[in-house]
Design an enzyme around this catalytic site. Structure first.
Site, PDB file in Angstrom:
ATOM      1  CG  HIS A 161     -15.923 -26.430  11.591  1.00 18.88           C
ATOM      2  ND1 HIS A 161     -16.495 -26.469  10.349  1.00 18.88           N
ATOM      3  CD2 HIS A 161     -15.793 -25.114  11.889  1.00 18.88           C
ATOM      4  CE1 HIS A 161     -16.688 -25.228   9.919  1.00 18.88           C
ATOM      5  NE2 HIS A 161     -16.269 -24.384  10.829  1.00 18.88           N
ATOM      6  CG  ASN A 162     -10.849 -28.738  16.307  1.00 17.17           C
ATOM      7  OD1 ASN A 162     -10.975 -27.552  16.000  1.00 17.17           O
ATOM      8  ND2 ASN A 162      -9.783 -29.422  16.040  1.00 17.17           N
TER       9      ASN A 162
END
Lengths: 225, 587, 404
Positions: free
Chosen positions: B514-515
């Site tokens: 979840h960048n």
């Protein structure tokens, strides 16, 4: 016509393949893949301490983890084939992860040599494999806690990799050479990869009784040929 | 010398989730669309088929579906006073390569952000005052509201066949759903997944504490499902090989299970695989893209002209491409100026392992089979006495019990040896874990730029990531962990192990893919790279999809919002941009 | 020359159930019913220009160019010559055609329908492409031998309606026994490739796949299918009881999905009247084998076909009560287990769900055990499957892969 037009558009992949599975290392290939005799002796000795054979069942050595590690080191993992291995190399923080110039296979070779050299100095000329169990444990704990300083290899980093690969070999699908006769899976009660638990997932608390199965089926010796 | 090819209306960089969605929408609007994917073509059969996909060693340990760092990676450091070093093997996050992208190997956890999340800055100022936003925290309001995105969230959920229980339909609260969610126009397309034992225990414990647990919205189908494009999906059978694996029986929403069958047949869609886009080409003014340049697997270089260029690669690759192509001013943290690379964020997670007396059969699971409470997410609780902002959901997920990587042992288990072996035997079948999934705000000193030293296999400088967790995130995460521990205690376990998130952010252990951030959407071109339609402020015929648009990351998995933004942008492109090409927003 | 609009209309390929006014439009529809494009278009080749290798038990024959090209196609043929080819299997230069071109079925077509097909073909873009010679061994490559074969096995003649049956039944018979040429695969053949006419539609081999019985036998045929089941299958590629794979998937994609609902109903009405032999089969009783087969099923198949063999509605067909599973000849089922399958992708259901190949990881004994178990489980009742049958299917799979 739609189907043919579709086939023209993309790089064609056959709808169904004859043998889609290409295990990372083909376990069917006989003979040592990477480790020489004394390296293998070290590994076997370490495995016997890391996951010992006891009344709960076979240990890592009996479960073929030595073969597993040997084959992995002789293959793409050992060569760090998918890793970024361009320089320059600098020692980083723990948060920055693996920064050695050595691929895993070379790391094992270097570290095993260093550890045997350390043991010979420390324990009257005996390499790791020649020590008794309690002393071997002492050495392993020392590596794990970074209390032992080796000539070249970072001790804790090697221990972590060895222990990681040991667990992998103990618990991977038996077609990779470890988890012989489903020893690891039988120990913990993992039945292997089946694809339907629609009924069982609702049977709370009920043990699952089907025998273990691997990708190649219920015979843990079956390999991709 | 690059070979110049015949022009296309649209070039999409990458062929993952956002690319497939856009390709489907834009081809239906009559455009000639080309997608360029650096990896190969992949499909359920043969690549993710049930005959071989359940191989933890190959896919989860040796990362067989994940992009090889050897091909492309990034460099990382916690802070500017360190030297960034390459992420040499896969760890903290797992980007994909090949058709379908990371949506092939995700879990399927599909959420909507809260209405207050979209007004992060204003809402915080209104409720808690300026002092509550620490110096150096660069959170922004989104330039789009929850209400504007609602129909697009809905469309994405009906694309995927989300299994769930709505909590708020048209303002009416429904028992058994999430009471905190933003109002929805209708329920989910499928009922919730059948519950696993551990999630039932969590549910009971949470209720005893006065919380309102609900089934997590799942892109794992609870029944066979025909989606909005007429594509047929199967039904999830709880095989426990979801995240990091492709789905073998068409029951996880991914591009190949939801879009490929209709998209790939269209005469006005073309896919070229093994083609790596090197640059977006600009004309002399620098304000218009003329197309892209790419190399194929033989190393031959091509120039592909297009009227519209849309970046649909992974967020790090999108930001990288913007920097390499000179689109937008690169962010300079020392001056606080520039937009490309700013406001990078991530997710902060922790867990409480629970050891039970009952057999839980953890190997029966699905990627999004879980029960959650949302009382501690967003601004669902009063932050005044806590001194931090943000929050996250707390959930007990039963995604699987894969033996190498998905076992938990009590804190006092020996790290190896006979004691370890015994502990494995005693705990494998009787353990589960409560996870916290916390927001990460954006900060001045968390950003992406180009590395001065290291290069990719394509010869370009690697992207450099400078990032760490801040005090705000640690305190918030510890609070969530404590709340998770409360629930764990109420489950009356045999034992439990509270694992707070401690120390610096490390690139080593897997946390989430979840960048976010780096090319954020905003109302002000001085502090954002994209306008509210995901259109570049600088080059109006370039749009950028994905979580790079998030101004900060909130307490939910990002894919639901990525999907909604994609449909929102597609709508703007088709109904506004095509009719009058040019900037859609005048700042 | 025909206008561009006509040519474009021909190739939109939409299944048109609209009233077909012009001969060209009627011809287009009839060509879809006859699935001419499937054989007369090579993979990646121009439409109707021929060149596709058609495997026969005797060797490969290449389909011919039937575009209106005057040198290499049929642009010079008269209507009468075209009719003679369809009706008698004799081409414009007077030589025999091989029954890989199913003239034994097309002989049933009315003159009016044949003329319409010719009008449609004439309106196609002409493609200059030479026909390839056959790869038949001597003396089969001498076309005159066909007159002997025709004398034994070919009965010339347009379809004669059965006055005792409804118009709908007759339409169905006309389609099935004429343009549809279903028996070309679905009727067993003798060693000379002649039809065993007394076993019409009782199942046969086509392109190395076993084409199951279309009779109303409740186990060996489609006797458990309703009329709606038949229509749905031919129109969409699947129904609640079965999914079309292998060569039948292509038939549905290219041909039957484009037919009108009324014609599909007529086909169904006719098929439901075709009697099978209704023999009773005995399922396997070797308990150890059944246990082994059940284990393979649990380990390999339940992800899609579910633990009770019920499949997943609209996605994966049930195996319980399945005609392919219970077919007297298990070849189609074995083919799918060994080499996988992909369901027809139609306008109604474009998905094309697929089954992977399991032949690489199951032994011949595994497959025989599994197949025997399937034919004995959940009320299914069909004879056990032998290792020899599994080996035979592996051979056919290999041949199909080699284009033989």
């Amino acid at each position: 016509m739609e189907r043919r037009a579709f086939l023209k558009t993309i790089t064609l992949v056959p709808a169904v393949a004859a043998a889609p599975l290409t295990p990372i290392e083909n376990p069917a290939a006989p003979g040592p893949a990477y480790l020489n005799a004394s390296e293998r002796a070290f590994i076997d000795a370490a495995l016997a301490r890391l996951i010992p054979n006891d009344d709960l069942g076979p240990g890592a050595k009996e479960a073929g983890v030595g073969d597993f590690i040997d084959r992995q080191l002789g293959g793409p993992y050992g060569r760090a084939q998918t890793w970024y291995m361009q320089g320059p190399w600098r020692e980083g923080t723990e948060e920055q992860g693996y920064q050695l110039k050595l691929a895993p296979a070379e790391f094992y070779r270097t570290a095993i040599a260093d550890i045997d050299e350390y043991c010979k100095r420390q324990y009257g000329g005996k390499g790791f494999a020649g020590l008794d169990g309690a002393t071997q444990d002492k050495v392993l704990h020392g590596l794990e806690k970074a209390e032992i300083h080796l000539a070249r290899a970072p001790a804790k980093q090697f221990f972590d990799m060895l222990w990681q690969n040991t667990r992998e070999g103990f618990l991977a699908d038996p077609m990779y050479g470890g988890n012989r006769d489903f020893a690891g899976w039988k120990l913990i009660g993992f039945p292997g990869p089946r694809y339907n638990y629609v009924a069982e997932i609702g049977e709370y608390g009920k043990p699952y009784r089907e025998p273990p199965v691997g990708v190649m089926g219920r015979d843990p010796k079956r390999r991709l040929t | 010398m690059a070979t110049r090819l015949p022009a296309k209306d649209v070039v999409l960089v990458g062929f993952g989730l956002t690319s497939s969605m856009l390709a489907q929408e834009l081809t239906s609007a009559g455009l000639q669309v080309l997608a360029l994917e650096r990896g190969g073509f992949r499909d359920t059969v043969p690549d993710f088929a049930v005959d071989h996909i359940q191989d933890e060693y190959r896919y989860a340990v040796r990362d067989d579906l994940v992009e090889e760092p050897e091909r492309e990676t990034l460099t990382f450091r916690n802070s500017a006073d360190q030297v960034a070093l390459p992420m040499r093997h896969i760890g903290s996050f797992r980007p994909a390569v090949g058709a379908g992208g990371a949506a092939v190997h995700w879990n399927g956890q599909t959420w909507r952000f809260l209405p207050t999340d979209f007004r992060m800055r204003s809402h915080t100022l209104e409720r808690y005052g300026a002092k509550f936003i620490p110096e150096g925290m660069t959170i922004q309001d989104w330039p789009v509201s929850y209400d504007e995105l609602e129909p697009h969230y809905d469309k994405f959920e009906y694309l995927c066949g989300i299994s769930g229980q709505a909590g708020n339909v048209g303002g009416k609260l429904i028992d058994g759903g999430n009471p905190f969610e933003g109002a929805r126009r209708r329920g989910y397309p499928l009922p919730p997944l059948k519950r696993s034992h551990a999630t039932v225990l969590f549910d009971k414990a949470a209720k005893e504490l006065g919380l309102k647990p609900f089934p997590c919205p799942a892109a794992n189908t609870s029944k066979p499902y025909k989606n909005i494009y007429g594509v047929q999906m199967g039904q999830c059978t709880f095989c426990g090989y979801c995240e990091w694996f492709g789905c073998g029986n068409y029951s996880k929403a991914s591009p190949q299970t939801t879009i490929f069958p209709v998209l790939l047949k269209k005469p006005n869609f073309e896919l070229r695989t093994h083609c790596n886009v090197l640059r977006v080409k600009l004309d002399g003014s620098g304000k218009r893209a003329t197309g892209v340049t790419y190399v194929d697997e033989m190393g031959r270089e091509f120039e592909q002209p297009a009227e519209l260029v849309i970046l649909c690669a992974y967020i790090t690759h999108n930001v990288h491409l913007l920097l390499l192509s000179g689109i937008g001013k690169p962010y300079d943290p020392s001056r606080g100026e520039g937009v490309v690379g700013r406001n990078y964020a991530y997710q902060i997670t922790s867990s409480v392992d629970v050891f039970t007396n009952e057999i839980l059969n953890p190997f029966m699971g699905a990627g999004s089979l879980g029960q959650a409470v949302d009382e501690f997410n967003g601004d669902n609780f009063d932050h005044a006495r806590h001194g931090f902002i943000g929050g996250g959901y707390i959930a007990l997920w039963t995604t699987g019990g894969r033996p190498i990587l998905q076992h938990q042992l009590p804190e006092d288990a020996p790290s190896w040896g006979a004691g370890w072996k015994r502990s494995m035997k005693e705990n494998y079948l009787k353990s589960c874990s409560i996870a916290t999934h916390g927001s990460v705000m954006s900060y001045r000193d968390a950003w992406l730029d180009l590395d001065p030293t290291y290069h990719s296999s394509y010869g370009d400088p690697l992207l450099r990531l400078t990032f760490d967790f801040h005090d705000n995130e640690h305190r918030m995460s510890n609070f969530l962990t404590d709340r998770a521990a409360d629930i764990a205690k109420a489950m009356k376990p045999r034992s439990m192990h509270v694992k707070q998130r401690k120390g610096h952010y490390s690139i080593v252990p897997y946390q989430t893919t979840h960048n976010t951030g780096g090319a954020i959407m905003g109302s002000d071109p001085k502090t954002s790279a994209l306008n509210r339609y995901l259109q570049s402020w600088d080059v109006p015929n370039v749009f950028v999809m994905g979580a790079c648009a998030f101004p900060q990351n909130h307490g939910y998995n990002p894919t639901g919002t990525v999907g909604a933004l994609t449909y929102w942008a597609a709508d703007a492109i088709i109904n506004q941009y095509l009719k009058q090409p040019g900037p859609l927003v005048h700042a | 020359m025909r206008s561009a609009a006509f040519l474009i209309a021909l190739w939109i390929g939409a299944a048109s159930a609209e009233p077909l006014h012009s001969a060209i439009e009627r011809g287009r529809y009839l060509a879809a019913a006859g699935d001419c494009a499937a054989c007369h278009t090579a993979d990646g080749g121009k439409p109707y220009a021929g060149g596709r290798p058609v495997p026969t038990p005797f060797g490969v024959i290449y389909s011919t160019n039937i575009t209106p090209d005057k040198d290499t196609g049929i642009g010079q043929w008269t209507e009468a010559q075209f009719y003679r080819a369809m009706h008698e299997g004799i081409r414009a230069d007077g030589k025999h055609l091989y029954p890989a071109f199913p003239y034994p079925w097309y002989t049933k077509l009315s003159r009016q329908d044949v003329d319409a097909i010719k009008a449609f073909l004439e309106a196609l873009p002409a493609v200059h492409q030479e026909n390839k010679p056959t790869e038949l061994p001597w003396p089969l490559n001498v076309r005159e031998v066909m007159s002997g074969w025709n004398a034994l096995y070919f009965k010339k003649g347009e379809y004669q309606p059965d006055r005792g049956q409804s118009a709908e039944w007759n339409r169905g018979a006309y389609l099935v026994e004429g343009l549809g040429h279903c028996g070309a695969c679905h009727t067993p053949k003798n060693l000379a490739g002649g039809l065993k006419t007394k076993q019409n539609l009782e199942g046969g081999y086509g392109e190395n796949w076993y084409a199951t019985s279309l009779t109303n036998d409740v186990r060996d045929g489609i006797g458990q299918w309703t009329l709606d089941d038949i229509v749905r299958y031919l129109k969409t590629g699947s129904n609640a009881k079965a999914a079309a794979t292998g060569p039948m998937a292509e038939v549905i994609e290219h041909s039957t999905q484009h037919l009108s609902d009324a014609d599909l109903r007529a086909i169904g009405v006719y098929l439901r009247s075709v009697p099978g032999r209704n023999q009773t089969a005995s399922a396997g009783t070797d308990k150890q084998q059944l246990a082994r087969g059940q284990a393979v099923y649990l380990d390999q198949c339940t992800g899609c076909h579910m633990q009770d063999g019920s499949g997943q509605r609209n996605a994966f067909p049930p195996l319980a009560g399945n005609a392919v599973v219970q077919a007297r000849e298990p070849g189609a089922m074995l083919h799918m287990i060994i080499d996988g399958a992909r369901v027809a992708a139609t306008q109604h259901d474009p998905t094309g769900l697929a089954m992977p190949a399991f032949g690489w990881k199951l032994t011949d004994q595994d497959v025989a055990d599994l197949a025997t178990y399937l034919r004995a489980a959940w009320g299914n009742k069909a004879a056990p499957v032998s290792v020899a049958q599994v080996k035979d299917t592996r051979d056919r799979v290999a041949k199909a892969a080699a284009g033989k």
